[in-house]
Design an enzyme around this catalytic site. Structure first.
Site, short mmCIF file in Angstrom:
data_model
loop_
_atom_site.label_atom_id
_atom_site.label_comp_id
_atom_site.label_asym_id
_atom_site.label_seq_id
_atom_site.Cartn_x
_atom_site.Cartn_y
_atom_site.Cartn_z
N LYS A 13 -6.28 3.94 -4.63
CA LYS A 13 -4.49 3.95 -4.51
C LYS A 13 -4.25 2.98 -3.42
O LYS A 13 -3.19 2.27 -3.55
CB LYS A 13 -4.53 5.47 -3.81
CG LYS A 13 -4.78 6.37 -5.10
CD LYS A 13 -4.16 7.97 -4.59
CE LYS A 13 -4.92 8.49 -3.35
NZ LYS A 13 -6.59 8.62 -3.80
N ARG A 161 -16.03 5.04 6.86
CA ARG A 161 -15.01 6.50 7.35
C ARG A 161 -15.79 7.52 7.44
O ARG A 161 -16.71 7.84 6.67
CB ARG A 161 -14.01 6.51 6.20
CG ARG A 161 -12.71 5.91 6.66
CD ARG A 161 -11.54 5.91 5.25
NE ARG A 161 -11.44 7.29 4.54
CZ ARG A 161 -10.47 7.39 3.73
NH1 ARG A 161 -9.78 6.32 3.26
NH2 ARG A 161 -10.34 8.77 3.35
#
Ligand code: AP5
Length: 217
Positions: A13, A161
């Site tokens: 995305k 992350r």
């Protein structure tokens, strides 16, 4: 244009949003990036969001909806926006509809990025993002930076992350299926959903998305 991008964690995305937003000349609004910017600045919002994100859960709606609406009411989003990661449950979708209705505007499309789960896991495992700007995204195999560990765009340090650890990814996928997938049917009922097969080269996926929007690149 006013567009929502939906798809599981790691579907691409953010990667697609960067190209689509540029091609369509509209801002890319990622609630995940907004939270990560707050975390790196140590704001109270960031402190609150981090505990939910690290556990793979959604940040509470009362925080998220206000933050997203505040961002899309900025002057640069007057002519349109590309929402990435919002809405993420039915309550957020209904809140967004209420916001748009009040402004007398509507969404143009909801692009649903479709990727098999084993590919999503590979994409997340190899993802590295820039500490200076989390919208600068790389992959150890699919999108290698010129210098290992260094962002090609700004020279920032690349890192994995905290919520890309295997156990957190499993939780995020579960939350996606239970909380986020229902918004696809919600938007199908409004005839807004276009499914984009998102396997293949990044540029090819962008071409499919632009064609689905009736725009040539
Ligand atoms: P968020 O940051 O939105 O994460 P996500 O939805 O889980 O999506 P990702 O960022 O993991 O993946 P992506 O689809 O953007 O993939 P990417 O382009 O990076 O949210 C994080 C957290 O914030 C949530 O879990 C939640 O806690 C909180 N949050 C955010 N919004 C919220 C909301 N509305 N409500 C409540 N909480 C919220 O690509 C992945 C990798 O694949 C990259 O390395 C990339 O280089 C590579 N890649 C991309 N496309 C391709 C391709 N075609 N081929 C090969 N590799 C590719």
């Amino acid at each position: 244009m006013r567009i929502v991008l939906v798809g599981p964690p790691g579907a691409g995305k953010g990667t697609q949003a960067a190209y689509l937003a540029k091609n369509l000349a509209i801002p890319h609004v990622s609630t995940g990036d907004l939270f990560r910017a707050n975390i790196s600045q140590g704001t109270p919002l960031g402190v609150k969001a981090k505990s939910y994100m690290d556990a793979g859960n959604l940040v509470p709606d009362e925080v998220t909806i206000g933050m997203a609406e505040d961002r899309i009411s900025q002057p640069d989003a007057e002519g349109g926006f590309l929402l990435d990661g919002f809405p993420r449950n039915l309550k957020q979708a209904e809140a967004l509809d209420g916001y748009l209705k009040d402004k007398g505007i509507t969404l143009d499309a909801v692009l649903d990025l479709e990727v098999p789960e084993d590919e999503v896991v590979k994409r997340i495992a190899g993802r590295r993002i820039c500490r200076s700007d989390s919208s600068h995204v790389f992959h150890v195999e699919y999108k290698k930076p010129a210098r290992e560990g260094v962002c090609d765009v700004c020279g920032g340090e690349l890192y994995q992350r905290d919520d890309d650890r295997e156990d957190t990814v499993r939780k995020r996928l579960e939350v996606y299926h239970t909380e986020t997938e229902p918004i696809i049917d919600y938007y199908k009922a409004q005839d807004l959903v276009v499914t984009i097969p998102a396997l293949g080269e990044v540029e090819e996926v962008t071409r499919r998305a632009m064609a689905a929007l009736g725009r040539d690149e």
